[in-house]
Design an enzyme around this catalytic site. Structure first.
Site, PDB file in Angstrom:
ATOM      1  N   CYS A 140     -42.557  52.623  45.075  1.00 17.71           N
ATOM      2  CA  CYS A 140     -42.984  51.746  43.992  1.00 17.71           C
ATOM      3  C   CYS A 140     -42.373  50.351  44.158  1.00 17.71           C
ATOM      4  CB  CYS A 140     -42.569  52.345  42.652  1.00 17.71           C
ATOM      5  SG  CYS A 140     -42.876  51.245  41.265  1.00 17.71           S
ATOM      6  N   LYS A 190     -87.117  34.831  39.949  1.00 18.21           N
ATOM      7  CA  LYS A 190     -87.077  36.013  40.811  1.00 18.21           C
ATOM      8  C   LYS A 190     -85.987  36.928  40.268  1.00 18.21           C
ATOM      9  CE  LYS A 190     -87.060  37.348  45.683  1.00 18.21           C
ATOM     10  NZ  LYS A 190     -86.073  38.418  45.585  1.00 18.21           N
ATOM     11  N   ASP A 243     -83.580  39.910  39.695  1.00 14.73           N
ATOM     12  CA  ASP A 243     -82.913  40.764  40.672  1.00 14.73           C
ATOM     13  C   ASP A 243     -82.823  42.191  40.157  1.00 14.73           C
ATOM     14  OD1 ASP A 243     -81.686  41.406  42.992  1.00 14.73           O
ATOM     15  OD2 ASP A 243     -79.752  40.497  42.498  1.00 14.73           O
ATOM     16  N   CYS A 286     -39.766  49.943  40.958  1.00 14.99           N
ATOM     17  CA  CYS A 286     -38.558  50.747  40.775  1.00 14.99           C
ATOM     18  C   CYS A 286     -38.092  51.428  42.054  1.00 14.99           C
ATOM     19  CB  CYS A 286     -38.762  51.785  39.674  1.00 14.99           C
ATOM     20  SG  CYS A 286     -39.844  53.143  40.167  1.00 14.99           S
ATOM     21  N   LYS A 331     -84.516  30.702  47.215  1.00 11.28           N
ATOM     22  CA  LYS A 331     -83.295  31.428  46.859  1.00 11.28           C
ATOM     23  C   LYS A 331     -82.243  30.456  46.349  1.00 11.28           C
ATOM     24  CE  LYS A 331     -84.079  35.756  48.197  1.00 11.28           C
ATOM     25  NZ  LYS A 331     -83.239  36.361  49.191  1.00 11.28           N
ATOM     26  N   CYS A 363     -40.316  54.225  35.183  1.00 12.75           N
ATOM     27  CA  CYS A 363     -40.450  52.979  35.951  1.00 12.75           C
ATOM     28  C   CYS A 363     -40.649  51.815  34.974  1.00 12.75           C
ATOM     29  CB  CYS A 363     -41.650  53.093  36.888  1.00 12.75           C
ATOM     30  SG  CYS A 363     -42.125  51.536  37.653  1.00 12.75           S
ATOM     31  N   TYR A 382     -95.085  40.920  37.381  1.00 14.20           N
ATOM     32  CA  TYR A 382     -95.312  39.645  38.057  1.00 14.20           C
ATOM     33  C   TYR A 382     -96.625  39.582  38.835  1.00 14.20           C
ATOM     34  CZ  TYR A 382     -92.985  42.149  41.929  1.00 14.20           C
ATOM     35  OH  TYR A 382     -92.621  43.057  42.874  1.00 14.20           O
ATOM     36  N   GLU A 416     -92.045  31.514  39.036  1.00 12.72           N
ATOM     37  CA  GLU A 416     -91.523  32.612  38.219  1.00 12.72           C
ATOM     38  C   GLU A 416     -90.078  32.910  38.613  1.00 12.72           C
ATOM     39  OE1 GLU A 416     -95.804  35.016  38.236  1.00 12.72           O
ATOM     40  OE2 GLU A 416     -94.173  35.664  39.540  1.00 12.72           O
ATOM     41  N   CYS A 437     -46.941  55.584  41.160  1.00 13.48           N
ATOM     42  CA  CYS A 437     -45.491  55.693  41.103  1.00 13.48           C
ATOM     43  C   CYS A 437     -45.193  56.956  40.302  1.00 13.48           C
ATOM     44  CB  CYS A 437     -44.901  54.467  40.400  1.00 13.48           C
ATOM     45  SG  CYS A 437     -43.192  54.718  39.887  1.00 13.48           S
TER      46      CYS A 437
HETATM   47  S1  IVH Z   1     -94.133  38.628  44.124  1.00 15.51           S
HETATM   48  C1  IVH Z   1     -96.607  40.058  47.649  1.00 15.51           C
HETATM   49  N1  IVH Z   1     -92.843  37.816  42.000  1.00 15.51           N
HETATM   50  O1  IVH Z   1     -88.765  40.116  44.997  1.00 15.51           O
HETATM   51  C2  IVH Z   1     -95.617  39.357  46.799  1.00 15.51           C
HETATM   52  N2  IVH Z   1     -91.725  39.299  43.468  1.00 15.51           N
HETATM   53  O2  IVH Z   1     -88.624  39.778  48.138  1.00 15.51           O
HETATM   54  C3  IVH Z   1     -94.770  40.314  46.120  1.00 15.51           C
HETATM   55  N3  IVH Z   1     -89.478  39.940  42.754  1.00 15.51           N
HETATM   56  O3  IVH Z   1     -89.606  43.212  46.161  1.00 15.51           O
HETATM   57  C4  IVH Z   1     -93.662  39.767  45.367  1.00 15.51           C
HETATM   58  N4  IVH Z   1     -89.459  38.762  40.884  1.00 15.51           N
HETATM   59  O4  IVH Z   1     -89.582  43.122  43.695  1.00 15.51           O
HETATM   60  C5  IVH Z   1     -92.785  38.559  43.114  1.00 15.51           C
HETATM   61  N5  IVH Z   1     -91.845  37.038  40.073  1.00 15.51           N
HETATM   62  C6  IVH Z   1     -91.791  37.774  41.165  1.00 15.51           C
HETATM   63  C7  IVH Z   1     -90.656  38.552  41.502  1.00 15.51           C
HETATM   64  C8  IVH Z   1     -90.661  39.291  42.669  1.00 15.51           C
HETATM   65  C9  IVH Z   1     -88.770  39.584  41.647  1.00 15.51           C
HETATM   66  C10 IVH Z   1     -88.990  40.829  43.814  1.00 15.51           C
HETATM   67  C11 IVH Z   1     -90.002  41.882  44.192  1.00 15.51           C
HETATM   68  C12 IVH Z   1     -90.006  41.948  45.697  1.00 15.51           C
HETATM   69  C13 IVH Z   1     -88.996  40.943  46.101  1.00 15.51           C
HETATM   70  C14 IVH Z   1     -89.579  40.141  47.229  1.00 15.51           C
END
Ligand code: IVH
Length: 668
Positions: free
Chosen positions: A410, A117, A119, A413, A316, A433, A228, A115, A428
């Site tokens: 400035c 991740k 932000d 000028c 990551k 100027c 999620y 999935e 300024c």
């Molecule tokens: S699962 C116990 N799935 O990432 C497992 N987390 O560092 C719980 N996050 O604070 C996390 N997308 O808010 C999971 N598809 C996803 C996610 C996700 C974003 C965030 C989540 C958590 C952080 C974990």
């Protein structure tokens, strides 16, 4: 049935229909009815609830607009701790994860789910018998904050579930609240137009919006969610995570369409690569991919450490960071005289773009970073956002590099620089100027001000440097010959520029007031002032009190306008503009003003007129046009392919007009 039961049944029917259509619209992006029809149903329910407040239920669609302001957020203990995730940074580490699983559960095969991740901010959503009863932030993982009222304003969070999950006594769902990049850009433009501080990135915008004490502010913020997971796998009536996610989708939640079920770790690695490749085009910020063991039985047997579940891993994306050298720190002067420092960098590539400069914002920021010429710095690019300098690499500073001294005068000028107590910006103080003059001229001629085509940077530089233009009025004295004498300006372009300058004299009062560059007088304020006072002469004569009494003009603007016209040089400028034939009075626009006091917002394209024509028509009849929808908006005119403003209208319960209705209103 008694009348009372009758009304209750009617309210319930309306709620159910509204929930259905809201789901079709926001979650599935597949509306089944027109916006106007939705509004009609919504208003019916509102009227009914207003007459019979006992019929209001916590899950009513009317409860999404935000209720009372909270003094603070109550603390919530999570039923199941919200853990973190173990991180990985390479395909090898993903394979190590698979090897670890095989060691803990030898002989078993594993299927996975990948999935994006997202932000944003992790939240826990609690449902009892299918009704949303409580929503909380992650907090420290054990204790979070109760932000139920704010979460109710997020359209993609269902207030009531659909079967079969609706039947569960208790269900806790977890997800990530975020703001899309488009929505973030729009929000920042809106904040800037109101001279409010914009957010640094979508994540901050989502966090700031979600932690508002006033839920109606949150309601006006374009938040979204991807769920999620179900927090307690044991209470989960499914056998796999994938299956659970499908069920959450059916229950009315928004699940990420980019999630993938993967039969083995090779498929996981391929999916991760695919998401990384598409990262920039997802429409929202994602900092990685979450990889989960699909079988809930295996998840339960793998268990968790105190920090993270053993069945999940966060891959990551490579940090969009790099180091480079600051060649020079330049300080430029803007239209208002503001001194802005910029780091000129050894060009580097970061996340696909070559970066040669980064703003240092102001003197305080330079101080905070202690950045010096010759320093090696860490440059970061978060998502689509402009790169910024994160820190100085201390041990790579050239020997004896002197501290950067912010100029006390400035750089253009040489006049004194002033920095009022409590302000971060140094300015300024010289209103003539050349740097300020150049920026002011560019603003004066810009499209939304006096709209002088061809008055670009190269031309303005020469006009100022050669002493041909010392103020706006000087523009009108230029002849074609003088213009043709400028470098890189052919005879024909000179003629065009001359024509553009001359025709700018009749742009009208509102544009002129905006063009003058009076502090805090943006386009809208300029229009209000023009409408209210009708001429520069009357505006100059107005007292601060008279100004502040005008709807839409606060004391800050009033003070700034008075200050501007009190200055002798500005009064001389107005006289010179008048002498040059620039219209300083509003063309007497005769006729009735039936739309006086009404505020309109336009979205989408209209068949029968352009956006500018529509705006003019509204203004001619006394109405106001605003760029964003608020509770004070009277109508949102919705054309073809409308933007998020149509959503905003619905969210804030503002009336919408289709093109036909809008035309009818103008004609009546
Ligand atoms: S699962 C116990 N799935 O990432 C497992 N987390 O560092 C719980 N996050 O604070 C996390 N997308 O808010 C999971 N598809 C996803 C996610 C996700 C974003 C965030 C989540 C958590 C952080 C974990």
């Amino acid at each position: 049935m008694t009348t009372k039961q009758n009304l209750a049944a009617k309210a319930e029917t309306l709620r159910a229909r509204l929930h259905h259509h809201s789901y079709q619209y926001y979650v599935l992006n597949r509306p089944e009815i027109r916006d106007a029809e939705y509004d009609r149903l919504f208003n019916q329910l509102k009227t009914l609830e207003a007459a019979h407040p006992e019929l209001v239920t916590p899950d009513s669609p009317t409860q999404r607009v935000g209720g009372a302001v909270a003094a603070g957020f109550a603390s919530v203990e999570h039923r199941v701790a919200m853990l973190s995730l173990d991180n990985a940074y390479s395909p090898e580490e993903i394979r190590e994860f698979a090897a670890r699983l095989a060691r803990v559960l030898p002989g078993e095969t594993f299927r996975y789910v990948c999935e994006p991740k997202v932000d944003g901010l992790g939240v826990a959503l609690l449902y009892e018998k299918g009704r949303f009863v409580r929503g909380a932030t992650r907090g420290d993982g054990r204790l979070g904050e109760d932000i139920t009222q704010n979460l109710k304003t997020v359209r993609t969070i269902p207030l009531r579930l659909r079967p079969p999950l609706a039947a569960l006594d208790l269900l806790e769902v977890r997800g990530e609240v975020f703001m899309s990049r488009d929505a973030f850009e729009r929000l920042n433009r809106r904040l800037e137009a109101d001279e409010e501080e914009p957010f640094a990135n979508p994540r901050n915008a989502a966090a700031g919006s979600l932690r508002q004490k006033d839920p109606s502010v949150t309601a006006g913020r374009p938040l979204d969610i991807y769920v999620y997971g179900v927090s307690d796998a044991r209470a989960n009536p499914f056998t796999s995570h994938w299956e659970a996610m499908q069920a959450l989708g059916e229950a009315g939640f928004k699940v990420n369409a980019r999630s993938r079920a993967c039969p083995d770790i090779d498929a996981v690695i391929a999916t991760v690569a695919e998401l990384e490749r598409d990262r920039a085009s997802l429409g929202y910020d994602a900092d990685g991919v979450v990889i989960k063991v699909d079988s809930l039985d295996q998840q339960a047997r793998l268990g968790s450490t105190t920090h993270h579940p053993r069945w999940a891993l966060a891959y990551k994306f490579p940090a969009q960071r790099t180091t480079t050298v600051v060649r020079k720190i330049e300080v430029s002067v803007g239209r208002t005289g503001a001194l802005t420092p910029t780091a000129i960098l050894e060009p580097v590539e970061i996340a696909g773009a070559t970066i040669g400069r980064a703003t240092l914002h102001n003197a305080d920021e330079i101080e905070r970073l202690d950045v010096r010429e010759g320093d090696t710095v860490v440059l970061e690019r978060a998502g689509d956002v402009i790169p910024h300098i994160l820190e100085v690499v201390a041990d790579r500073r050239p020997p004896r590099a002197p501290r950067f001294v912010f100029p006390a005068s400035c750089p253009v000028c040489g006049s004194a620089v002033s920095r009022p107590e409590g302000e971060v910006v140094a300015r300024c103080a010289n209103s003539t100027c050349p740097a300020r003059l150049k920026e002011s001229l560019l603003h004066y001629g810009s499209r939304r001000a006096m709209d002088i085509e061809h008055l670009g940077e190269a031309v303005v530089d020469q006009l100022v440097d050669r002493g041909l233009v010392r103020d706006f009025a000087d523009l009108y004295r230029l002849d074609v010959e003088q213009l043709a004498g400028l470098e890189r300006l052919a005879e024909k372009s000179a003629t065009n520029l001359h024509t553009a300058i001359q025709s700018s004299r009749s742009r009208g009062l509102a544009r002129l007031l905006f063009a003058l560059g009076i502090r805090y007088v943006g386009e809208n304020v300029a229009r209000i002032l023009a409408m209210e006072f009708g001429s520069v002469a009357k505006l100059m004569a107005a007292t601060e009190e008279a100004l502040a009494a005008v709807h839409g003009i606060g004391p800050r603007i009033a003070g700034s306008v008075v200050l501007f016209f009190r200055q002798e040089e500005n009064r001389r400028l107005i006289a010179a503009l008048r002498a040059a034939g620039v219209a300083t009075e509003e063309r007497a626009s005769a006729g009735p003003k039936p739309l006086l006091g009404k505020t309109f917002v336009l979205t989408g394209t209209l068949d029968s007129m352009t956006r500018e024509q529509a705006k003019d028509a509204i203004r001619r009849l006394g109405g106001r046009v605003s760029s964003s929808v608020s509770k004070k908006t009277n109508y949102v005119v919705v054309g073809a392919d409308p933007g998020a403003k149509a959503d905003d209208a619905r969210r804030l319960d503002v009336a919408t007009l289709g093109e036909e209705e809008f035309r009818a209103l103008l004609e009546s």
